[in-house]
Design a protein around this motif. Structure first.
Motif, PDB file in Angstrom:
ATOM      1  N   GLN A 131       0.829  -1.205   0.000  1.00  0.00           N
ATOM      2  CA  GLN A 131       0.000   0.000   0.000  1.00  0.00           C
ATOM      3  C   GLN A 131       0.864   1.257   0.000  1.00  0.00           C
ATOM      4  O   GLN A 131       0.587   2.213  -0.720  1.00  0.00           O
ATOM      5  CB  GLN A 131      -0.936   0.009   1.223  1.00  0.00           C
ATOM      6  N   ASP A 152       0.878   4.052  -2.825  1.00  0.00           N
ATOM      7  CA  ASP A 152       0.645   5.456  -2.473  1.00  0.00           C
ATOM      8  C   ASP A 152       1.791   6.341  -2.934  1.00  0.00           C
ATOM      9  O   ASP A 152       1.580   7.438  -3.463  1.00  0.00           O
ATOM     10  CB  ASP A 152       0.449   5.617  -0.964  1.00  0.00           C
ATOM     11  N   SER A 187       1.698   6.697  -6.711  1.00  0.00           N
ATOM     12  CA  SER A 187       0.613   7.612  -7.079  1.00  0.00           C
ATOM     13  C   SER A 187       1.004   9.062  -6.806  1.00  0.00           C
ATOM     14  O   SER A 187       0.789   9.943  -7.639  1.00  0.00           O
ATOM     15  CB  SER A 187      -0.650   7.253  -6.295  1.00  0.00           C
TER      16      SER A 187
END
Length: 104
Positions: free
Chosen positions: A29, A33, A36
């Motif tokens: 994750q 993140d 992104s």
């Protein structure tokens, strides 16, 4: 080994597997993140660069237009000055031609 010790070991192994799985999920994750956020930062930088490039292009065009206008004015002034000199000499040249024809 007692049943309690075996049970404690099995429980610790299960807890360790859960902890590792949670850590792996958290790492995935965080990586997603971060990727992104990195893409958003790159897109923002590209948009900023595009805006700056457009502004610089506008400034260059504005300066080029101003310089072209100034040069055009200077050339028109030079043209007018040369025309005035030529017209002033035209009468003298015509007088010379007439004098040569008359004196011939």
């Amino acid at each position: 080994m007692s049943f309690e010790a075996i049970s404690n070991i099995a429980q610790a192994e299960a807890q360790a597997k859960t902890t590792v799985a949670n850590a792996e999920a958290r790492a995935k994750q965080l990586a997603a993140d971060t990727e992104s956020a990195g893409k958003l930062a790159v897109e923002a930088a590209v948009q900023k660069a595009d805006a700056e490039l457009k502004e610089l292009s506008r400034q260059v065009n504005e300066k080029a237009t101003a310089q072209a206008t100034r040069l055009s004015g200077e050339l028109n002034n030079q043209k007018a000055a040369l025309r005035a000199k030529a017209e002033a000499k035209l009468d003298a040249a015509a007088a010379i031609v007439v004098e040569r024809i008359v004196n011939s």
